[in-house]
Design a protein around this motif. Structure first.
Motif, short mmCIF file in Angstrom:
data_model
loop_
_atom_site.label_atom_id
_atom_site.label_comp_id
_atom_site.label_asym_id
_atom_site.label_seq_id
_atom_site.Cartn_x
_atom_site.Cartn_y
_atom_site.Cartn_z
N TYR A 114 0.81 -1.22 0.00
CA TYR A 114 0.00 0.00 0.00
C TYR A 114 0.85 1.27 0.00
N THR A 115 2.12 1.14 0.34
CA THR A 115 2.95 2.30 0.63
C THR A 115 3.02 3.31 -0.51
N ALA A 116 3.34 2.84 -1.71
CA ALA A 116 3.52 3.75 -2.84
C ALA A 116 2.23 4.49 -3.18
N ALA A 117 1.11 3.75 -3.24
CA ALA A 117 -0.17 4.38 -3.60
C ALA A 117 -0.60 5.40 -2.55
N LEU A 118 -0.41 5.08 -1.27
CA LEU A 118 -0.81 6.01 -0.21
C LEU A 118 0.11 7.22 -0.14
N SER A 119 1.37 7.05 -0.49
CA SER A 119 2.30 8.19 -0.45
C SER A 119 1.93 9.24 -1.49
N THR A 120 1.28 8.81 -2.57
CA THR A 120 0.81 9.75 -3.59
C THR A 120 -0.55 10.31 -3.24
N LEU A 121 -1.46 9.42 -2.83
CA LEU A 121 -2.83 9.82 -2.51
C LEU A 121 -2.87 10.71 -1.28
N LEU A 122 -2.08 10.36 -0.26
CA LEU A 122 -2.08 11.07 1.02
C LEU A 122 -0.73 11.74 1.24
N ALA A 123 -0.33 12.53 0.28
CA ALA A 123 1.00 13.15 0.31
C ALA A 123 1.18 14.11 1.47
N ASP A 124 0.09 14.68 1.99
CA ASP A 124 0.22 15.65 3.08
C ASP A 124 0.14 14.99 4.46
N TRP A 125 0.04 13.66 4.50
CA TRP A 125 0.10 12.94 5.78
C TRP A 125 1.55 12.75 6.20
N THR A 126 1.75 12.53 7.49
CA THR A 126 3.09 12.16 7.94
C THR A 126 3.39 10.73 7.51
N VAL A 127 4.65 10.40 7.42
CA VAL A 127 5.06 9.05 7.02
C VAL A 127 4.50 8.01 7.99
N ASP A 128 4.57 8.33 9.28
CA ASP A 128 4.08 7.39 10.30
C ASP A 128 2.58 7.16 10.17
N SER A 129 1.83 8.21 9.86
CA SER A 129 0.38 8.07 9.71
C SER A 129 0.04 7.19 8.52
N ARG A 130 0.74 7.39 7.41
CA ARG A 130 0.51 6.55 6.24
C ARG A 130 0.86 5.10 6.54
N LEU A 131 1.94 4.89 7.28
CA LEU A 131 2.36 3.53 7.62
C LEU A 131 1.33 2.87 8.53
N ASP A 132 0.78 3.62 9.48
CA ASP A 132 -0.26 3.07 10.36
C ASP A 132 -1.48 2.65 9.55
#
Length: 326
Positions: A114-132
């Motif tokens: 999920y990491t790559a897709a979420l890093s683009t979709l939720l670019a303004d989230w913190t890395v830790d939040s996306r990982l959670d």
């Protein structure tokens, strides 16, 4: 029995063969979605820089927020929630919507998928939040759901067959406004009301049909309940489908970064009128839906139509005024 309702399909085929019209309209957007609950309000999931940048810095904690990736055709929605009405907002229900097949493919690789897709979709989230979020989506029991159907059934019952359609079987909808489960539970409640209205049970006082059991057959009772349920529920249920079909995540708007100019103008016009009238004019219908307003779906659908007329009249008046001034 769900959006691909065998009961509905069998009933429709049976009645059409008999020459009775029982039409069902359905649309399909090839999407799937997953839901996860994060233990923070959605603004706390953002990087500090983004959270303090307009317009996000002025968004109230109870607001709903959305993100979109135009290239991937994906959308994320964050709904604020709390443990009880007495406690402050402390959690976010996050729904991610992707084209059909993508979430299932990502899940095969665990949270890293999920990491790559979420890093683009939720670019303004913190890395830790996306990982959670990725870890929650990757959990074994969090299975992607296919939510790309809207179903408008001509009737929610057939009294002669003793069949009633409740939930997705009669009024499936996109997960665009988070109303599918709510609408299904409301239909269950309305069906209970129909039973009480027909039988005149103690819990409802006097029923509006109030059948005399001593002179009525079981078939008469079943037919009356089915008819009563359809009369009480059909308009509201189909209005909920209409609202979800035109909402965030629908076929025509999923993945868009910005709402249309007309939608924005309509929304702002109603907010201005709401403020100027000290609340006499209701908030925009879409905002009322997002904030869990208790208004009926038919009322909200009617309000959206009125909002369009208000916008047209306002533009006409402004245009006439400008032409006179010039």
């Amino acid at each position: 029995d769900g959006v691909i309702s065998q009961t509905r399909n069998l009933l429709s085929n049976y009645l059409n063969e008999k020459g009775e019209d029982f039409s069902v309209k359905a649309t399909h957007d090839k999407m799937e979605y997953q839901v996860a609950i994060l233990p923070k309000p959605w603004k706390e999931l953002l990087s500090e820089e983004k959270a303090n940048t307009p317009p996000l810095d002025t968004c109230p904690p109870a607001s709903v927020h959305s993100w979109a990736d135009t290239e991937m055709g994906s959308t994320a929605l964050a709904f604020p929630t709390r443990d009880s009405n007495q406690t402050p907002i402390s959690k976010s229900i996050v729904c991610v919507i992707f084209p059909e097949g993508m979430l299932g493919f990502m899940k095969e690789f665990g949270h890293s998928g999920y990491t790559a897709a979420l890093s683009t979709l939720l670019a303004d989230w913190t890395v830790d939040s996306r990982l959670d979020l990725a870890r929650l989506l990757a959990e074994k029991d969090n299975i992607p759901s296919i939510g790309g159907f809207c179903v408008w059934s001509q009737s929610l019952s057939h009294p002669g067959s003793g069949v009633v359609l409740i939930g997705d079987a009669g009024h499936a909808m996109f997960p665009s406004l988070g109303q599918g489960c709510n609408a299904a539970l409301e239909s269950v409640s309305v069906f209970a009301d129909a039973v009480e209205a027909v039988t005149g049970s103690v819990s409802s006082g006097a029923g509006c049909r109030n059948i005399d059991f001593s002179t009525s057959s079981h078939e008469d009772l079943v037919e009356a309940i089915a008819l009563e349920y359809d009369g009480l529920r059909r308009d509201d249920a189909l209005a909920a489908v209409d609202l979800s079909h035109s909402g965030i995540g629908g076929t025509n708007v999923r993945g868009q970064l910005h709402s249309s100019f007309i939608f924005k103008a309509q929304f702002m016009m109603m907010m201005i009128l709401h403020k100027l009238s000290a609340g006499l004019v209701p908030k925009p219908a879409m905002l009322r839906i997002m904030k869990g307003d208790s208004a009926r779906y038919t009322t909200l659908k009617w309000q959206i139509q009125v909002e369009k007329y208000v916008l047209c009249v306002t533009v006409g008046i402004l245009g006439y005024g400008i032409s006179k001034f010039i």
